[in-house]
Design a protein around this motif. Sequence first.
Motif, mmCIF file in Angstrom:
data_model
loop_
_atom_site.group_PDB
_atom_site.id
_atom_site.type_symbol
_atom_site.label_atom_id
_atom_site.label_comp_id
_atom_site.label_asym_id
_atom_site.label_seq_id
_atom_site.Cartn_x
_atom_site.Cartn_y
_atom_site.Cartn_z
ATOM 1 N N THR A 70 23.277 -13.073 -48.540
ATOM 2 C CA THR A 70 22.714 -12.404 -47.364
ATOM 3 C C THR A 70 22.504 -10.911 -47.597
ATOM 4 O O THR A 70 21.742 -10.276 -46.853
ATOM 5 C CB THR A 70 23.627 -12.595 -46.145
ATOM 6 O OG1 THR A 70 24.951 -12.162 -46.472
ATOM 7 C CG2 THR A 70 23.662 -14.054 -45.725
ATOM 8 N N ARG A 81 16.751 -9.122 -41.116
ATOM 9 C CA ARG A 81 15.600 -10.022 -41.159
ATOM 10 C C ARG A 81 15.675 -11.046 -40.038
ATOM 11 O O ARG A 81 16.745 -11.342 -39.511
ATOM 12 C CB ARG A 81 15.552 -10.738 -42.512
ATOM 13 C CG ARG A 81 15.474 -9.805 -43.710
ATOM 14 C CD ARG A 81 14.093 -9.217 -43.866
ATOM 15 N NE ARG A 81 14.037 -8.295 -44.987
ATOM 16 C CZ ARG A 81 13.873 -8.661 -46.259
ATOM 17 N NH1 ARG A 81 13.792 -9.950 -46.559
ATOM 18 N NH2 ARG A 81 13.787 -7.762 -47.212
ATOM 19 N N SER A 82 14.534 -11.604 -39.690
ATOM 20 C CA SER A 82 14.471 -12.602 -38.630
ATOM 21 C C SER A 82 15.290 -13.831 -39.025
ATOM 22 O O SER A 82 15.161 -14.362 -40.133
ATOM 23 C CB SER A 82 13.018 -12.994 -38.387
ATOM 24 O OG SER A 82 12.921 -14.033 -37.433
ATOM 25 N N GLY A 83 16.134 -14.282 -38.116
ATOM 26 C CA GLY A 83 16.945 -15.460 -38.347
ATOM 27 C C GLY A 83 18.234 -15.205 -39.092
ATOM 28 O O GLY A 83 18.985 -16.150 -39.366
ATOM 29 N N ALA A 84 18.513 -13.948 -39.434
ATOM 30 C CA ALA A 84 19.729 -13.649 -40.191
ATOM 31 C C ALA A 84 20.983 -13.760 -39.330
ATOM 32 O O ALA A 84 22.071 -14.004 -39.857
ATOM 33 C CB ALA A 84 19.631 -12.247 -40.795
ATOM 34 N N MET A 85 20.841 -13.593 -38.018
ATOM 35 C CA MET A 85 22.002 -13.626 -37.135
ATOM 36 C C MET A 85 21.594 -14.275 -35.818
ATOM 37 O O MET A 85 20.534 -13.955 -35.262
ATOM 38 C CB MET A 85 22.524 -12.202 -36.887
ATOM 39 C CG MET A 85 23.835 -12.120 -36.131
ATOM 40 S SD MET A 85 24.415 -10.411 -35.908
ATOM 41 C CE MET A 85 24.806 -9.958 -37.598
ATOM 42 N N THR A 86 22.409 -15.172 -35.322
ATOM 43 C CA THR A 86 22.110 -15.823 -34.057
ATOM 44 C C THR A 86 22.266 -14.833 -32.902
ATOM 45 O O THR A 86 22.891 -13.780 -33.045
ATOM 46 C CB THR A 86 23.050 -17.019 -33.829
ATOM 47 O OG1 THR A 86 24.398 -16.537 -33.699
ATOM 48 C CG2 THR A 86 22.985 -17.993 -35.001
ATOM 49 N N ARG A 132 19.820 -10.612 -44.838
ATOM 50 C CA ARG A 132 18.905 -11.739 -44.911
ATOM 51 C C ARG A 132 19.554 -13.022 -44.374
ATOM 52 O O ARG A 132 20.780 -13.147 -44.370
ATOM 53 C CB ARG A 132 18.485 -11.964 -46.369
ATOM 54 C CG ARG A 132 17.862 -10.727 -46.999
ATOM 55 C CD ARG A 132 17.551 -10.946 -48.461
ATOM 56 N NE ARG A 132 18.743 -11.186 -49.272
ATOM 57 C CZ ARG A 132 18.779 -11.057 -50.590
ATOM 58 N NH1 ARG A 132 17.683 -10.697 -51.245
ATOM 59 N NH2 ARG A 132 19.889 -11.301 -51.251
ATOM 60 N N PRO A 133 18.752 -14.005 -43.965
ATOM 61 C CA PRO A 133 19.324 -15.296 -43.550
ATOM 62 C C PRO A 133 19.946 -16.004 -44.749
ATOM 63 O O PRO A 133 19.542 -15.793 -45.900
ATOM 64 C CB PRO A 133 18.101 -16.071 -43.025
ATOM 65 C CG PRO A 133 17.035 -15.050 -42.827
ATOM 66 C CD PRO A 133 17.290 -13.950 -43.785
ATOM 67 N N ARG A 134 20.928 -16.840 -44.486
ATOM 68 C CA ARG A 134 21.518 -17.639 -45.557
ATOM 69 C C ARG A 134 20.470 -18.627 -46.080
ATOM 70 O O ARG A 134 19.704 -19.201 -45.304
ATOM 71 C CB ARG A 134 22.727 -18.419 -45.038
ATOM 72 C CG ARG A 134 23.917 -17.569 -44.685
ATOM 73 C CD ARG A 134 25.061 -18.446 -44.199
ATOM 74 N NE ARG A 134 25.524 -19.334 -45.252
ATOM 75 C CZ ARG A 134 26.594 -19.093 -46.010
ATOM 76 N NH1 ARG A 134 27.301 -17.986 -45.818
ATOM 77 N NH2 ARG A 134 26.955 -19.939 -46.944
ATOM 78 N N THR A 162 27.728 -21.527 -43.266
ATOM 79 C CA THR A 162 28.567 -20.357 -43.013
ATOM 80 C C THR A 162 30.024 -20.761 -42.806
ATOM 81 O O THR A 162 30.313 -21.859 -42.306
ATOM 82 C CB THR A 162 28.065 -19.595 -41.778
ATOM 83 O OG1 THR A 162 28.919 -18.455 -41.551
ATOM 84 C CG2 THR A 162 28.090 -20.461 -40.537
#
Length: 399
Positions: free
Chosen positions: A115, A145-150, A222-224, A230
């Motif tokens: 990430t 980045r988009s989608g990296a964290m809810t 970055r997203p996983r 996770t």
Amino acid sequence: MRVWVTGRVAAGGTEFTRSADVHRTMSEYDDVCVLLPAFEEAETVGDVVSSFRDAGFDNLLVIDGGSGDDTRAIAREAGARVVEQTGEGKGQAVREAVRDHVEAPYVLMADADATYDPSDAEAMLEPLFSGEADHVIGNRFAGMRSGAMTRLNRIGNRLINRAFRAIHGESYADILSGYRAFTRESFRRLNLTADGFGIETQMAVECAKHRVRVAVVPVTYRPRPGGSATNLHPIRDGGVIFMELYRKAKTNNPLFYFGSVGAVSTTAGAAMAAFVLYRWIVFEVGHEIIAVAATGAIILGIQLLVFGVLADMILSLHRERMAKDVAVGTRAPPERDEPPRQARGREQSTGDRPAARERGRDGRSEGRAAADSGRSAGDSGRPAGGDGASGDPGAEAEN
């Protein structure tokens, strides 16, 4: 001393820019250890290790928490040094790694889940190399980045950062970031006990408590990658982090620690007292048990508030006393081992001091020899015998 800092890679080669403090190129990271705590990260650890090696880092340490997959084998094949931690949890892994397995003066810590971007490593290490900070935190919110964290994780992170700022009086932007850079010496000054994901929170609290110089650097988050899972449990780990923030306030902000509980107790007691009075005035119905509970809650709350104020005054006086002692020199500040990159220029500027000290010793030795010769000559010129004229010290004492 003229120094250089690696810039960007251009079409014709590497472009360099001047700096005033550090001589560094991308291949000169021998004094940096990249620390990667890992658990069940077989899908990503190989790419992470290879990316850091491509960025110029040769000293990579993967400390594994007993993974059941091929995490250790893949990391070792990618070129990392792999050790298995003796305990459990990320916090224990970080403490054990720095204490027992890291010898480099600088540590760059990242997660093994891909990430974090290794290209941000140079910016993370720059405040350490220049001597501006002893601990660096990568701010994920600056380049997320988009989608990296809810959404839930984002809200929880914001609340935790605001609570940290309110309780401990420092704004580190992203205290839960796993992308850190620090000197090994500054890490040893921190009293760390957390075993799990609370290690980042505890590091931030200890930095604020011990007045460690902290820099915040924007990084990419970055997203996983697909296929990796996770290890973070938002509700459970979020509760642990909030409790860690509150528990650490006992020695860093006692007014909040005791005052918050005191305020809740006083408010609850006042509410119960108001209910008892209302029922008595309107309906002439007494609630003796509730009245006793309300009195106890109000007394307890006021006592906790007073204790919090007194504890805060004592802490403030203690900090002022320590600051004055350090200022006047009666109390030495914490010893700090100067990292090699900061000491390199200092050594060159003071390289002739040993010779000067040696010349000073020779001069003092010659002076003492001349003084001894003079006293010997004076003693030989005195007449033998006579009242007090003898060169024998014992005779002088008897006279």
